[in-house]
Design a protein around this motif. Structure first.
Motif, mmCIF file in Angstrom:
data_model
loop_
_atom_site.group_PDB
_atom_site.id
_atom_site.type_symbol
_atom_site.label_atom_id
_atom_site.label_comp_id
_atom_site.label_asym_id
_atom_site.label_seq_id
_atom_site.Cartn_x
_atom_site.Cartn_y
_atom_site.Cartn_z
ATOM 1 N N LEU A 122 0.900 -1.156 -0.076
ATOM 2 C CA LEU A 122 -0.011 -0.105 -0.054
ATOM 3 C C LEU A 122 0.895 1.168 -0.008
ATOM 4 C CD1 LEU A 122 -2.961 -0.866 2.391
ATOM 5 C CD2 LEU A 122 -3.102 -0.019 0.057
ATOM 6 N N ASN A 123 1.892 1.270 0.854
ATOM 7 C CA ASN A 123 2.705 2.373 0.796
ATOM 8 C C ASN A 123 3.548 2.688 -0.306
ATOM 9 O OD1 ASN A 123 2.385 3.266 3.537
ATOM 10 N ND2 ASN A 123 3.514 1.765 4.595
ATOM 11 N N LYS A 124 4.098 1.643 -1.078
ATOM 12 C CA LYS A 124 4.597 1.967 -2.297
ATOM 13 C C LYS A 124 3.508 2.086 -3.237
ATOM 14 C CE LYS A 124 8.728 1.021 -1.050
ATOM 15 N NZ LYS A 124 9.970 2.186 -1.049
ATOM 16 N N TRP A 125 2.445 1.815 -3.260
ATOM 17 C CA TRP A 125 1.616 2.065 -4.356
ATOM 18 C C TRP A 125 1.181 3.624 -4.243
ATOM 19 C CZ3 TRP A 125 -4.159 -0.280 -4.553
ATOM 20 C CH2 TRP A 125 -4.430 -0.331 -5.959
ATOM 21 N N GLY A 126 1.030 4.288 -3.145
ATOM 22 C CA GLY A 126 0.889 5.693 -2.869
ATOM 23 C C GLY A 126 -0.139 6.283 -3.624
ATOM 24 N N LYS A 127 0.235 7.330 -4.172
ATOM 25 C CA LYS A 127 -0.763 8.283 -4.821
ATOM 26 C C LYS A 127 -1.642 7.526 -5.970
ATOM 27 C CE LYS A 127 -2.943 12.355 -5.420
ATOM 28 N NZ LYS A 127 -3.709 12.963 -4.358
ATOM 29 N N LYS A 128 -0.921 6.735 -6.601
ATOM 30 C CA LYS A 128 -1.520 5.956 -7.628
ATOM 31 C C LYS A 128 -2.773 5.077 -7.092
ATOM 32 C CE LYS A 128 1.816 5.902 -11.466
ATOM 33 N NZ LYS A 128 2.974 5.152 -12.122
ATOM 34 N N GLY A 129 -2.309 4.216 -5.967
ATOM 35 C CA GLY A 129 -3.151 3.484 -5.264
ATOM 36 C C GLY A 129 -4.317 4.162 -4.803
ATOM 37 N N GLU A 130 -4.172 5.301 -4.142
ATOM 38 C CA GLU A 130 -5.434 6.108 -3.796
ATOM 39 C C GLU A 130 -6.160 6.321 -4.907
ATOM 40 O OE1 GLU A 130 -2.957 8.954 -0.500
ATOM 41 O OE2 GLU A 130 -3.838 9.702 -2.363
ATOM 42 N N GLU A 131 -5.768 6.787 -6.035
ATOM 43 C CA GLU A 131 -6.742 7.113 -7.247
ATOM 44 C C GLU A 131 -7.375 5.736 -7.693
ATOM 45 O OE1 GLU A 131 -3.960 8.874 -10.105
ATOM 46 O OE2 GLU A 131 -3.879 10.846 -8.687
ATOM 47 N N LYS A 188 -12.520 10.952 -0.231
ATOM 48 C CA LYS A 188 -11.130 10.733 -0.834
ATOM 49 C C LYS A 188 -10.523 9.460 0.035
ATOM 50 C CE LYS A 188 -9.896 15.335 -2.620
ATOM 51 N NZ LYS A 188 -10.451 14.869 -4.060
ATOM 52 N N ILE A 189 -9.907 8.518 -0.617
ATOM 53 C CA ILE A 189 -9.399 7.542 -0.086
ATOM 54 C C ILE A 189 -7.762 7.708 0.151
ATOM 55 C CG2 ILE A 189 -8.619 5.077 -0.198
ATOM 56 C CD1 ILE A 189 -11.347 4.480 -1.535
ATOM 57 N N ARG A 190 -7.341 7.725 1.322
ATOM 58 C CA ARG A 190 -5.775 8.000 1.407
ATOM 59 C C ARG A 190 -4.891 6.774 2.064
ATOM 60 N NH1 ARG A 190 -8.972 12.465 3.471
ATOM 61 N NH2 ARG A 190 -8.482 14.302 2.257
ATOM 62 N N VAL A 191 -3.785 6.602 1.672
ATOM 63 C CA VAL A 191 -2.801 5.804 1.891
ATOM 64 C C VAL A 191 -1.640 6.654 2.719
ATOM 65 C CG1 VAL A 191 -1.334 4.257 1.475
ATOM 66 C CG2 VAL A 191 -3.289 4.025 0.258
ATOM 67 N N THR A 192 -2.002 6.562 4.123
ATOM 68 C CA THR A 192 -1.055 7.340 4.913
ATOM 69 C C THR A 192 -0.453 6.531 6.071
ATOM 70 O OG1 THR A 192 -1.999 9.332 4.319
ATOM 71 C CG2 THR A 192 -0.697 9.532 6.064
ATOM 72 N N ASN A 193 0.659 6.028 5.720
ATOM 73 C CA ASN A 193 1.103 5.143 6.848
ATOM 74 C C ASN A 193 -0.104 4.038 7.454
ATOM 75 O OD1 ASN A 193 3.809 5.940 6.732
ATOM 76 N ND2 ASN A 193 3.628 7.677 8.129
ATOM 77 N N PRO A 194 -0.642 3.486 6.581
ATOM 78 C CA PRO A 194 -1.710 2.482 7.078
ATOM 79 C C PRO A 194 -1.276 1.420 8.320
ATOM 80 C CG PRO A 194 -0.876 1.605 4.911
ATOM 81 C CD PRO A 194 -0.488 3.034 5.211
#
Length: 259
Positions: free
Chosen positions: A174-183, A198-204
């Motif tokens: 998830l962390n490596k996916w980052g912004k692309k993962g959120e989108e 908005k879905i956020r990936v921030t240190n899950p």
């Protein structure tokens, strides 16, 4: 009438406002803002309704029902399939942790290192859009720590260490996916989430629910606590007995407030 501002309060307020403006340009001898605030602190202020008391009966009913459901499930765990057990327990988890408003099963995730697609069993999303991962295992008793010591330590069994590794990998992806993962997640679940959400990936973080610890020896429980604290900054490892205890403490608190 006692709550109406009197002349003294109005003078204090005027001095505080003037002092606030002048303090940007001059050094004032007295802090009139502080004096005004101290006066307000001493004065009787408006008191709203006691919301805890208002909802205590409802909360007590909720948590009592959750505890009864959990104990009933544990008494007949063999009658549940793995999938159904997870679905039933998630109902308890979402009510016990109300910050989560969405839960998605088999959430798609991209493994950018191996250039392949994977899926997370359950993805939790809170009201701010932040993502977490939850792994739920049926409550086998002997899946936490060893019965015998290794160099005077009880070490995690394969079931526990394997689940921790799995959650850590999902967090890494998830962390490596980052912004692309959120989108990508937002597009995938656009029909399931509110407009503009908005879905956020921030240190899950991760939650693991598995095993029982009530029959562990004191030494085993102490070493298990060390293991839990080792991962505490990323993963919260919770046994079913921990869940029961949390519910019992919560019920006791709401009972105290309702009396």
């Amino acid at each position: 009438l006692n709550n109406f501002p009197n002349t003294y309060e109005l003078n204090r307020y005027a001095s505080a406002r003037i002092s606030s403006i002048l303090s940007s340009y001059l050094d004032t001898k007295e802090d009139y803002e502080e004096q005004y605030q101290k006066y307000l602190d001493r004065k009787i202020s408006k008191k709203g309704a006691d919301l805890k008391l208002k909802f205590s009966d409802v909360e007590l009913l909720k948590y009592t029902s959750l505890l009864e459901k959990l104990k009933s499930m544990l008494n007949s765990e063999v009658s549940y399939s793995e999938d159904q057990w997870q679905e039933e327990l998630l109902q308890i988890i979402l009510l016990l942790y109300p910050k989560y408003i969405y839960v998605f099963k088999e959430a798609p995730i991209r493994d950018t290192y191996n250039n392949t697609n994977r899926s997370i069993d359950y993805l939790l999303i809170d009201s701010s859009g932040n993502t977490d991962i939850i792994e739920i295992k049926k409550p086998f008793e002997k899946c936490i720590v060893t019965e015998r010591t290794y160099r005077d330590n009880y070490i995690p069994l394969r079931e526990l260490s394997g689940t921790v590794m799995q959650v850590e990998k999902y967090i890494f992806y998830l962390n490596k996916w980052g912004k692309k993962g959120e989108e990508s997640l937002a597009r995938h679940y656009k029909n399931d989430i509110a407009d503009g959400f908005k879905i956020r990936v921030t240190n899950p973080g991760g939650i693991i629910i598995m095993g029982r610890n009530k029959r562990m020896s004191i030494a085993q429980q102490q070493d298990f606590e060390v293991i839990k604290r080792q991962y505490k900054n990323v993963i919260d490892i919770i046994t079913y007995d921990d869940l029961i205890q949390r519910l019992e403490f919560t019920i006791a608190q709401w009972r105290r407030l309702s009396t």
